[in-house]
Design a protein around this motif. Structure first.
Motif, PDB file in Angstrom:
ATOM      1  N   TRP A   1       0.784  -1.296   0.188  1.00  0.00           N
ATOM      2  CA  TRP A   1       0.086   0.035   0.115  1.00  0.00           C
ATOM      3  C   TRP A   1       0.957   1.442   0.140  1.00  0.00           C
ATOM      4  N   ALA A   2       0.242   2.270  -0.557  1.00  0.00           N
ATOM      5  CA  ALA A   2       1.068   3.664  -0.709  1.00  0.00           C
ATOM      6  C   ALA A   2       0.119   4.614   0.051  1.00  0.00           C
ATOM      7  N   PHE A   3       0.584   5.569   0.971  1.00  0.00           N
ATOM      8  CA  PHE A   3      -0.108   6.485   1.516  1.00  0.00           C
ATOM      9  C   PHE A   3       0.369   7.848   1.162  1.00  0.00           C
ATOM     10  N   PRO A   4      -0.441   8.681   0.306  1.00  0.00           N
ATOM     11  CA  PRO A   4      -0.277   9.807  -0.539  1.00  0.00           C
ATOM     12  C   PRO A   4       0.053  10.603   0.671  1.00  0.00           C
ATOM     13  N   ARG A   5       0.826  11.786   0.410  1.00  0.00           N
ATOM     14  CA  ARG A   5       1.261  13.017   1.121  1.00  0.00           C
ATOM     15  C   ARG A   5       0.017  13.794   1.435  1.00  0.00           C
ATOM     16  N   GLY A   6      -0.178  14.422   2.572  1.00  0.00           N
ATOM     17  CA  GLY A   6      -1.257  15.262   2.660  1.00  0.00           C
ATOM     18  C   GLY A   6      -2.536  14.524   2.706  1.00  0.00           C
ATOM     19  N   GLY A   7      -2.533  13.069   2.969  1.00  0.00           N
ATOM     20  CA  GLY A   7      -3.806  12.420   3.203  1.00  0.00           C
ATOM     21  C   GLY A   7      -4.102  11.925   4.636  1.00  0.00           C
ATOM     22  N   PHE A   8      -5.286  11.590   4.701  1.00  0.00           N
ATOM     23  CA  PHE A   8      -5.808  11.020   6.093  1.00  0.00           C
ATOM     24  C   PHE A   8      -6.397   9.703   5.792  1.00  0.00           C
ATOM     25  N   THR A   9      -5.817   8.679   6.381  1.00  0.00           N
ATOM     26  CA  THR A   9      -6.270   7.459   6.151  1.00  0.00           C
ATOM     27  C   THR A   9      -6.654   6.679   7.493  1.00  0.00           C
ATOM     28  N   ALA A  10      -7.621   6.230   7.557  1.00  0.00           N
ATOM     29  CA  ALA A  10      -7.990   5.364   8.684  1.00  0.00           C
ATOM     30  C   ALA A  10      -7.817   3.813   8.493  1.00  0.00           C
TER      31      ALA A  10
ATOM     32  N   GLY B   1      -1.108  20.123   5.271  1.00  0.00           N
ATOM     33  CA  GLY B   1      -0.811  19.273   4.405  1.00  0.00           C
ATOM     34  C   GLY B   1       0.204  18.183   5.063  1.00  0.00           C
ATOM     35  N   GLN B   2      -0.480  17.653   6.472  1.00  0.00           N
ATOM     36  CA  GLN B   2       0.079  16.948   7.170  1.00  0.00           C
ATOM     37  C   GLN B   2      -0.207  15.583   6.555  1.00  0.00           C
ATOM     38  N   THR B   3       0.244  14.135   6.719  1.00  0.00           N
ATOM     39  CA  THR B   3      -0.180  13.099   6.615  1.00  0.00           C
ATOM     40  C   THR B   3      -0.304  12.049   7.936  1.00  0.00           C
ATOM     41  N   VAL B   4      -1.696  11.793   7.944  1.00  0.00           N
ATOM     42  CA  VAL B   4      -2.036  11.163   9.059  1.00  0.00           C
ATOM     43  C   VAL B   4      -2.532   9.782   8.535  1.00  0.00           C
TER      44      VAL B   4
ATOM     45  N   GLU C   1       6.813  14.000   8.713  1.00  0.00           N
ATOM     46  CA  GLU C   1       6.269  13.462   7.315  1.00  0.00           C
ATOM     47  C   GLU C   1       5.095  12.797   7.285  1.00  0.00           C
ATOM     48  N   VAL C   2       4.811  12.252   8.278  1.00  0.00           N
ATOM     49  CA  VAL C   2       3.718  11.552   8.678  1.00  0.00           C
ATOM     50  C   VAL C   2       3.358  11.260  10.182  1.00  0.00           C
ATOM     51  N   VAL C   3       2.011  11.428  10.590  1.00  0.00           N
ATOM     52  CA  VAL C   3       1.877  11.014  11.897  1.00  0.00           C
ATOM     53  C   VAL C   3       0.920   9.705  12.200  1.00  0.00           C
TER      54      VAL C   3
END
Length: 242
Positions: A30-39, A194-197, A163-165
């Motif tokens: 899987w790839a998490f995009p920058r500036g995205g919020f994924t649960a 623009g944080q990635t969570v 870069e990511v939380v």
């Protein structure tokens, strides 16, 4: 002139994590995009915590590769991996993990001190203002409510501009109103900064604040839900958990 696509904030490539004969993660990509919020959701034992631990560098996979930005975690020695987590990753946990003997300012400054960086008090004050605690800098955790402690933990995660939380059940110990406030702050960190969570949760309400929801089952990603609502998360959750 074409632009090179931005690297994902986090990328997993066929990641497997085994404990003896049990595969907690089974060839997950899987790839998490920058500036995205994924649960990330799933039944008990589905691999959620292992997924977060491997993606964040808290644990090393048995097989496969994990990238945070341009850094392949498997190539890093333990000291370099620790430094990367301090400088480029933020963590928020259900139990807050604040140092009882330190006041709010000292707790928020801790990642900077551990990383050997100068403590920018203006930066700390700015982050605490964002989470509504500018007037609590000299308070210790025991003098704060649970929701205030979690907001301190969020400020600590954001102070290094990571870069990511990664947030592991951050609202699990909070009442619904306080949980909503913490989730709103996480949403604002994405939308305004623009944080990635990446949020691991069992709560459909919490998941509905995200841009998308990944469902894990049996150590594999079985579905992605985009633009979730509480109703749509509940409907998918019933299917996965059945």
């Amino acid at each position: 002139m074409s632009r090179t696509p931005a690297l994902p904030a986090v990328r997993l490539d066929t990641v497997t994590r085994s404990y003896g004969r049990t595969k907690a993660l089974d060839a997950v990509s899987w790839a998490f995009p920058r500036g995205g919020f994924t649960a990330v959701m799933g039944p008990s034992g589905s691999g959620k915590s292992t997924f977060l631990h491997c993606a964040s560098g808290l644990d090393r996979p048995t097989a496969g590769t994990v990238w945070i930005g341009d850094a392949e975690l498997g190539r890093l020695r333990e000291s370099a991996l620790t430094r990367l987590r301090r400088e480029r990753v933020g963590f928020v946990f259900q139990s807050f993990n604040l140092i009882p003997s330190m006041d709010v300012e000292e707790n928020v400054a801790l990642p900077l001190r551990l990383g050997g960086r100068a403590v920018d008090r203006d930066r700390i004050a700015s982050v605490l203002a964002r989470v509504g605690l500018a007037d609590r800098m000299r308070h210790r955790p025991s003098e704060l409510s649970g929701g205030q402690q979690q907001r301190v933990a969020l400020a600590r995660a954001l102070v290094t501009d990571p870069e990511v939380v990664f947030a592991d059940e951050p609202t699990g110990a909070l009442d619904p109103r306080t949980a909503r406030e913490v989730l709103r702050l996480m949403r604002e960190a994405v939308d305004r900064s623009g944080q990635t969570v990446v949020l691991v949760t069992h709560d459909p309400v919490a998941a509905s604040w995200a841009d998308s929801v990944l469902f894990l089952d049996g150590g594999r990603i079985v579905e992605e839900l985009v633009s979730p609502t509480v109703a749509s998360v509940l409907a998918r959750w019933d299917g996965v958990a059945a």
